[in-house]
Design an enzyme around this catalytic site. Structure first.
Site, PDB file in Angstrom:
ATOM      1  N   ARG A 168       0.834  -1.210   0.000  1.00 44.97           N
ATOM      2  CA  ARG A 168       0.000   0.000   0.000  1.00 44.97           C
ATOM      3  C   ARG A 168       0.871   1.264   0.000  1.00 44.97           C
ATOM      4  NH1 ARG A 168      -5.478   1.846   0.848  1.00 44.97           N
ATOM      5  NH2 ARG A 168      -5.144   3.994   0.259  1.00 44.97           N
ATOM      6  N   GLY A 178      -2.502   5.317  14.436  1.00 42.32           N
ATOM      7  CA  GLY A 178      -3.254   4.773  15.560  1.00 42.32           C
ATOM      8  C   GLY A 178      -3.865   3.430  15.205  1.00 42.32           C
ATOM      9  N   ASP A 212     -10.438  -3.116  20.120  1.00 45.64           N
ATOM     10  CA  ASP A 212     -11.681  -2.928  20.867  1.00 45.64           C
ATOM     11  C   ASP A 212     -12.106  -4.192  21.614  1.00 45.64           C
ATOM     12  OD1 ASP A 212     -11.693  -0.425  19.733  1.00 45.64           O
ATOM     13  OD2 ASP A 212     -13.447  -0.752  18.457  1.00 45.64           O
ATOM     14  N   GLN A 260     -16.241   5.637  24.794  1.00 46.19           N
ATOM     15  CA  GLN A 260     -16.978   4.747  23.881  1.00 46.19           C
ATOM     16  C   GLN A 260     -16.993   3.352  24.471  1.00 46.19           C
ATOM     17  OE1 GLN A 260     -18.823   4.870  21.013  1.00 46.19           O
ATOM     18  NE2 GLN A 260     -19.002   2.653  21.166  1.00 46.19           N
ATOM     19  N   GLN A 290     -14.017   0.526  24.455  1.00 46.59           N
ATOM     20  CA  GLN A 290     -12.759   1.171  24.048  1.00 46.59           C
ATOM     21  C   GLN A 290     -12.018   1.818  25.226  1.00 46.59           C
ATOM     22  OE1 GLN A 290     -13.491   3.938  20.703  1.00 46.59           O
ATOM     23  NE2 GLN A 290     -12.264   2.496  19.519  1.00 46.59           N
ATOM     24  N   TYR A 322      -8.461   2.652  23.893  1.00 45.78           N
ATOM     25  CA  TYR A 322      -8.411   3.698  22.843  1.00 45.78           C
ATOM     26  C   TYR A 322      -8.870   5.046  23.392  1.00 45.78           C
ATOM     27  CZ  TYR A 322      -9.261   5.647  18.135  1.00 45.78           C
ATOM     28  OH  TYR A 322      -9.261   6.423  16.981  1.00 45.78           O
ATOM     29  N   PRO A 338     -11.357  13.848  15.484  1.00 41.94           N
ATOM     30  CA  PRO A 338     -12.268  13.369  14.440  1.00 41.94           C
ATOM     31  C   PRO A 338     -13.393  12.524  15.022  1.00 41.94           C
ATOM     32  CG  PRO A 338      -9.978  12.760  13.936  1.00 41.94           C
ATOM     33  CD  PRO A 338     -10.036  13.204  15.375  1.00 41.94           C
ATOM     34  N   GLY A 339     -14.509  12.559  14.352  1.00 40.41           N
ATOM     35  CA  GLY A 339     -15.579  11.618  14.641  1.00 40.41           C
ATOM     36  C   GLY A 339     -15.366  10.364  13.807  1.00 40.41           C
ATOM     37  N   ILE A 388     -15.018   8.370  10.627  1.00 44.40           N
ATOM     38  CA  ILE A 388     -14.608   8.705   9.264  1.00 44.40           C
ATOM     39  C   ILE A 388     -14.603   7.416   8.433  1.00 44.40           C
ATOM     40  CG2 ILE A 388     -12.777   9.812   7.888  1.00 44.40           C
ATOM     41  CD1 ILE A 388     -14.116  11.650  10.069  1.00 44.40           C
TER      42      ILE A 388
HETATM   43  N1  CAA Z   1     -23.842   0.987  25.127  1.00 49.44           N
HETATM   44  C1  CAA Z   1     -24.390   0.100  25.983  1.00 49.44           C
HETATM   45  N2  CAA Z   1     -24.386  -1.221  25.761  1.00 49.44           N
HETATM   46  C2  CAA Z   1     -23.814  -1.663  24.650  1.00 49.44           C
HETATM   47  C3  CAA Z   1     -23.210  -0.786  23.701  1.00 49.44           C
HETATM   48  C4  CAA Z   1     -23.270   0.586  23.988  1.00 49.44           C
HETATM   49  N3  CAA Z   1     -22.726   1.491  23.148  1.00 49.44           N
HETATM   50  N4  CAA Z   1     -22.698  -1.516  22.692  1.00 49.44           N
HETATM   51  C5  CAA Z   1     -22.970  -2.810  22.988  1.00 49.44           C
HETATM   52  N5  CAA Z   1     -23.641  -2.901  24.155  1.00 49.44           N
HETATM   53  C6  CAA Z   1     -24.145  -4.103  24.817  1.00 49.44           C
HETATM   54  C7  CAA Z   1     -24.879  -4.994  23.854  1.00 49.44           C
HETATM   55  O1  CAA Z   1     -26.197  -4.538  23.722  1.00 49.44           O
HETATM   56  C8  CAA Z   1     -24.758  -6.336  24.520  1.00 49.44           C
HETATM   57  O2  CAA Z   1     -25.675  -6.413  25.569  1.00 49.44           O
HETATM   58  P1  CAA Z   1     -26.390  -7.824  25.911  1.00 49.44           P
HETATM   59  O3  CAA Z   1     -25.280  -8.769  26.250  1.00 49.44           O
HETATM   60  O4  CAA Z   1     -27.252  -7.487  27.083  1.00 49.44           O
HETATM   61  O5  CAA Z   1     -27.129  -8.193  24.669  1.00 49.44           O
HETATM   62  C9  CAA Z   1     -23.389  -6.293  25.179  1.00 49.44           C
HETATM   63  O6  CAA Z   1     -23.044  -4.902  25.245  1.00 49.44           O
HETATM   64  C10 CAA Z   1     -22.346  -7.020  24.398  1.00 49.44           C
HETATM   65  O7  CAA Z   1     -22.263  -6.420  23.089  1.00 49.44           O
HETATM   66  P2  CAA Z   1     -21.514  -7.134  21.923  1.00 49.44           P
HETATM   67  O8  CAA Z   1     -22.211  -8.383  21.572  1.00 49.44           O
HETATM   68  O9  CAA Z   1     -21.283  -6.150  20.818  1.00 49.44           O
HETATM   69  O10 CAA Z   1     -20.159  -7.532  22.659  1.00 49.44           O
HETATM   70  P3  CAA Z   1     -18.856  -8.045  22.022  1.00 49.44           P
HETATM   71  O11 CAA Z   1     -17.951  -8.452  23.131  1.00 49.44           O
HETATM   72  O12 CAA Z   1     -19.099  -9.002  20.916  1.00 49.44           O
HETATM   73  O13 CAA Z   1     -18.270  -6.720  21.309  1.00 49.44           O
HETATM   74  C11 CAA Z   1     -17.401  -4.577  21.107  1.00 49.44           C
HETATM   75  C12 CAA Z   1     -18.031  -5.577  22.056  1.00 49.44           C
HETATM   76  C13 CAA Z   1     -16.108  -5.178  20.499  1.00 49.44           C
HETATM   77  C14 CAA Z   1     -17.014  -3.387  21.951  1.00 49.44           C
HETATM   78  C15 CAA Z   1     -18.353  -4.201  19.974  1.00 49.44           C
HETATM   79  O14 CAA Z   1     -19.567  -3.753  20.546  1.00 49.44           O
HETATM   80  C16 CAA Z   1     -17.789  -3.076  19.120  1.00 49.44           C
HETATM   81  O15 CAA Z   1     -16.979  -3.292  18.241  1.00 49.44           O
HETATM   82  N6  CAA Z   1     -18.253  -1.852  19.344  1.00 49.44           N
HETATM   83  C17 CAA Z   1     -17.795  -0.680  18.567  1.00 49.44           C
HETATM   84  C18 CAA Z   1     -16.750   0.074  19.309  1.00 49.44           C
HETATM   85  C19 CAA Z   1     -16.418   1.313  18.504  1.00 49.44           C
HETATM   86  O16 CAA Z   1     -17.215   2.198  18.273  1.00 49.44           O
HETATM   87  N7  CAA Z   1     -15.162   1.403  18.040  1.00 49.44           N
HETATM   88  C20 CAA Z   1     -14.762   2.524  17.258  1.00 49.44           C
HETATM   89  C21 CAA Z   1     -13.727   2.087  16.281  1.00 49.44           C
HETATM   90  S1  CAA Z   1     -13.348   3.359  15.097  1.00 49.44           S
HETATM   91  C22 CAA Z   1     -12.506   4.489  15.994  1.00 49.44           C
HETATM   92  O17 CAA Z   1     -12.186   4.306  17.119  1.00 49.44           O
HETATM   93  C23 CAA Z   1     -12.166   5.764  15.262  1.00 49.44           C
HETATM   94  C24 CAA Z   1     -12.511   6.951  16.051  1.00 49.44           C
HETATM   95  O18 CAA Z   1     -11.627   7.604  16.598  1.00 49.44           O
HETATM   96  C25 CAA Z   1     -13.912   7.404  16.094  1.00 49.44           C
END
Ligand code: CAA
Length: 240
Positions: free
Chosen positions: A39, A84, A88, A141, A144, A147, A177-178, A180
Site C-alpha cells: 500500500r 493509531g 476494541d 466509547q 474502548q 483507545y 475526528p468523529g 470517518i
Molecule cells: N452501550 C451500551 N451497551 C452496549 C453498547 C453501547 N454502546 N454496545 C454494545 N452494548 C451491549 C450490547 O447490547 C450487549 O448487551 P447484551 O449482552 O445485554 O445483549 C453487550 O453490550 C455485548 O455487546 P456485543 O455483543 O457487541 O459484545 P462483544 O464483546 O461481541 O463486542 C465490542 C463488544 C467489540 C465493543 C463491539 O460492541 C464493538 O466493536 N463496538 C464498537 C466500538 C467502537 O465504536 N469502536 C470505534 C472504532 S473506530 C474508531 O475508534 C475511530 C474513532 O476515533 C472514532
C-alpha cells in the site's frame, strides 16, 4: 524553501488525506507507515510522496526514522501524529496486550515523535505539531477503554506541550475526528456502526479530506496564535 512535514500513518486512511493536503499547500511531505509495504509503494507511486517505514511506538526506531527523513528532505518543521490502532473489546474481555499496544502506539507514538522533532523546532523558532485525537477520547466509547484513554491522553499531551512550545514559535494543536469512512471504522460490526451513524446529526460518516482541512489550518504559516486548541470534526456527534 518549503516546510518539511511528516505524517505518521500517512499512506492510507485519514493520514493519506492529510499527506495530500499538506503537499497541496506546497510542503515537502514524508509519510510514515508501519506495515503495509504494498500500500505504501502504491501511495508513493501515485503521489510522489516518499514513505518511511518505522513503528511510532518504538522510541529508537522513531529517532532513527526522523533522522533519516531530515537527512533526505531537511529539518522537520511539521509533525502530524496520526498513526493509531484499535483493539476494541469490553474491559472484562480485554487483555493487557490490547491495552498496552494501544497506549504504546497511539499515545507513546506522540511522545516519541515529539522527542525526535520538538527540540529542533524549538531551536529554529518555528514548528507545528498536530495530534489526531478522537471523539471517543472526548466522550468515551463502549468497548474502548484503551483507545479512549490513549486519545484522551493525546488531548492532555497537546495542551501541556503547547505551553512548552509557545514562546519558541512552536504550536501544538489537536483534531478530534468523529467516525470517518476508513478501514478502521469499516471494522466496527455493521449493526453497531448503524446505531452510531444514527447519532450523528449530519447523518453520515466523515471523509478523510474533511479532517485534512483542519490539519492544514493548524499547520499553516498563518495559524500563529492558535495553540493548545482542539478542533472537533465529527458531524455534530459530540458538541464539545
Ligand atoms: N452501550 C451500551 N451497551 C452496549 C453498547 C453501547 N454502546 N454496545 C454494545 N452494548 C451491549 C450490547 O447490547 C450487549 O448487551 P447484551 O449482552 O445485554 O445483549 C453487550 O453490550 C455485548 O455487546 P456485543 O455483543 O457487541 O459484545 P462483544 O464483546 O461481541 O463486542 C465490542 C463488544 C467489540 C465493543 C463491539 O460492541 C464493538 O466493536 N463496538 C464498537 C466500538 C467502537 O465504536 N469502536 C470505534 C472504532 S473506530 C474508531 O475508534 C475511530 C474513532 O476515533 C472514532
Amino acid at each position: 524553501m518549503s516546510r518539511v512535514a511528516v505524517v505518521t500513518g500517512g499512506s492510507r486512511g485519514i493520514g493519506e488525506g492529510i499527506s495530500l493536503a499538506l503537499q497541496q499547500m506546497g510542503m515537502t511531505v514524508a509519510a510514515n507507515y508501519a506495515g503495509n509495504d504494498a500500500r505504501a509503494k502504491e501511495f508513493t507511486d501515485r503521489t510522489g510522496i516518499p514513505a518511511y517505514k518505522f513503528d511510532v511506538g518504538d522510541h529508537d526506531a522513531v529517532i532513527a526514522g526522523c533522522a533519516r527523513i531530515a537527512e533526505d528532505l531537511g529539518p522537520i518543521d511539521v509533525v502530524v501524529n496520526n498513526a493509531g490502532i484499535t483493539r476494541d473489546g469490553v474491559l472484562h474481555k480485554m487483555t493487557w496486550e490490547d491495552w498496552n499496544e494501544v497506549m504504546r502506539i497511539n499515545l507513546g507514538g506522540c511522545f516519541n515523535m515529539a522527542k525526535a522533532t520538538f527540540p529542533g523546532m524549538r531551536e529554529r523558532g518555528w514548528g507545528r505539531i498536530v495530534n489526531i485525537g478522537s471523539v471517543n477520547g472526548q466522550a468515551g466509547q463502549y468497548g474502548q477503554v484503551n483507545y479512549a484513554a490513549a486519545k484522551s491522553g493525546i488531548h492532555g499531551f497537546t495542551k501541556a506541550l503547547a505551553q512548552e512550545g509557545a514562546k519558541y514559535g512552536v504550536t501544538v494543536n489537536a483534531i478530534a475526528p468523529g467516525y470517518i469512512d476508513t478501514d478502521m471504522v469499516a471494522a466496527v460490526p455493521e449493526p453497531v456502526l448503524e446505531k452510531i451513524i444514527q447519532k450523528i446529526p449530519v447523518g453520515r460518516l466523515g471523509h478523510a479530506d474533511e479532517i485534512a482541512r483542519g490539519v492544514a489550518f493548524f499547520a499553516s504559516e498563518e495559524a500563529t496564535f492558535v495553540t493548545g486548541s482542539t478542533l472537533s470534526i465529527n458531524g455534530g456527534q459530540h458538541m464539545y
